[in-house]
Enzyme design. Structure first.
Site, short mmCIF file in Angstrom:
data_model
loop_
_atom_site.label_atom_id
_atom_site.label_comp_id
_atom_site.label_asym_id
_atom_site.label_seq_id
_atom_site.Cartn_x
_atom_site.Cartn_y
_atom_site.Cartn_z
N MET A 136 -24.38 14.21 -25.81
CA MET A 136 -24.24 13.86 -24.45
C MET A 136 -25.20 14.37 -23.46
O MET A 136 -24.94 14.92 -22.59
CB MET A 136 -22.96 13.73 -23.54
CG MET A 136 -21.88 13.05 -23.89
SD MET A 136 -22.31 11.08 -24.73
CE MET A 136 -21.96 10.37 -23.16
N ARG A 137 -26.24 15.13 -24.15
CA ARG A 137 -27.78 14.97 -23.95
C ARG A 137 -28.71 14.92 -23.69
O ARG A 137 -28.75 14.22 -24.89
CB ARG A 137 -27.29 16.94 -24.22
CG ARG A 137 -26.51 17.43 -23.37
CD ARG A 137 -26.45 19.05 -24.16
NE ARG A 137 -25.17 19.59 -23.77
CZ ARG A 137 -24.96 20.47 -22.99
NH1 ARG A 137 -25.69 20.56 -21.75
NH2 ARG A 137 -23.88 20.56 -23.29
N HIS B 144 -26.04 2.86 -28.00
CA HIS B 144 -25.49 3.20 -26.54
C HIS B 144 -24.47 2.49 -25.73
O HIS B 144 -24.48 1.07 -26.78
CB HIS B 144 -27.18 2.71 -25.55
CG HIS B 144 -26.53 3.64 -23.97
ND1 HIS B 144 -26.07 4.16 -23.29
CD2 HIS B 144 -26.10 2.20 -22.91
CE1 HIS B 144 -25.79 3.91 -21.97
NE2 HIS B 144 -26.24 2.91 -21.88
N VAL C 67 -34.55 7.94 -20.41
CA VAL C 67 -33.67 7.94 -20.27
C VAL C 67 -32.66 6.13 -20.91
O VAL C 67 -32.38 5.52 -20.60
CB VAL C 67 -32.56 8.34 -19.29
CG1 VAL C 67 -30.73 8.42 -20.46
CG2 VAL C 67 -32.02 9.63 -19.71
C1 GAR Z 1 -19.80 5.95 -28.11
O1 GAR Z 1 -19.39 4.74 -27.37
C2 GAR Z 1 -21.19 6.13 -27.71
O2 GAR Z 1 -21.76 4.75 -27.84
C3 GAR Z 1 -21.90 6.79 -26.34
O3 GAR Z 1 -20.60 7.29 -26.47
C4 GAR Z 1 -19.75 7.17 -27.47
C5 GAR Z 1 -19.06 8.42 -28.57
O4 GAR Z 1 -17.86 7.56 -29.34
N1 GAR Z 1 -22.80 6.80 -26.10
C6 GAR Z 1 -23.44 6.64 -24.48
O5 GAR Z 1 -22.40 7.07 -23.97
C7 GAR Z 1 -24.70 7.76 -25.14
N2 GAR Z 1 -25.20 7.91 -23.29
P1 GAR Z 1 -17.76 8.45 -30.39
O6 GAR Z 1 -18.14 9.98 -30.20
O7 GAR Z 1 -16.60 7.85 -31.33
O8 GAR Z 1 -18.65 7.98 -31.61
#
Ligand code: GAR
Length: 202
Positions: A92-93, A111, A146
């Site tokens: 998340m960075r 994403h 981003v």
């Molecule tokens: C996932 O849904 C991924 O697409 C999202 O975080 C979640 C992580 O899930 N990523 C973002 O939002 C990035 N902008 P996980 O820890 O179970 O893999």
């Protein structure tokens, strides 16, 4: 053996999907190291359980990106572990130049929307609030903007009338767990090339 590194901040279900797919398909892909900016990330536990090297590296004082020295440290550890492809899995960075330059066209992200719709945080909630009928997920190369890099794979998920952000996210994640490991496999097999914004798959 093609070596990847995974960066994760949270529960790590995508990491697990990658681990499982590599095993099921008996692929010549190794997860060299899992790194996290969050000491509580369950992704770190998952890696440990699988005997994969995992490390929490404190992100420094900023909320949305890594401190420059820390970014160097991440790169150092990835290189030390022979990583050829960096996979962001719920990291998340935002990565800055030092990082991006160290792995040109060798960083990918998953994403939870059909980019370019709904970049940024909680994309599944953005989709519900906007009222779209379909959403999904996108695997893309990471560049400076981003969630703007060239798109490798996408999968579509319908948005149902009684969906909550949670139910939609869950359905999107089921597709993430299919297309993310597949994208990694395609890159490992040398079947993916980039020309401008377009990605070609052989
Ligand atoms: C996932 O849904 C991924 O697409 C999202 O975080 C979640 C992580 O899930 N990523 C973002 O939002 C990035 N902008 P996980 O820890 O179970 O893999």
């Amino acid at each position: 053996m093609f070596t990847i590194g995974v960066l994760a901040s949270g529960k790590g279900s995508n990491l697990q999907a990658i681990i499982d797919y590599i095993k099921e398909e008996n692929l010549p892909i190794k997860i060299g190291v899992v790194l996290s900016d969050n000491p509580e990330a369950y992704a770190l536990e998952r890696a440990k359980k699988e005997g994969i090297k995992s490390l929490y590296i404190p992100p420094g004082k900023y909320k949305t990106f890594l401190e420059p020295d820390v970014e160097k440290k991440y790169v150092e550890v990835l290189k030390e572990n022979g990583v050829e492809l960096v996979c962001l899995a719920g990291f998340m960075r935002v990565l800055k130049k030092t990082f991006l330059k160290s792995f040109p066209q060798r960083i990918i992200n998953i994403h939870p929307s059909l980019l370019p719709a709904f970049p940024g945080l909680e994309a599944w909630k953005q989709a519900i609030d906007y009222g779209v009928r379909f959403s999904g997920c996108t695997v893309h190369f990471v560049e400076e903007g981003v969630d703007t890099g060239p798109i490798i794979l996408q999968a579509v998920v319908p948005v149902l009338p009684d969906d909550t952000p949670e139910t939609l996210h869950q359905r999107i994640q089921e597709k993430e767990h299919i297309i993310y490991p597949l994208a990694i496999r395609l890159i490992a097999e040398g079947r993916v090339s980039i020309s401008g914004r377009k990605v070609y798959i052989k």
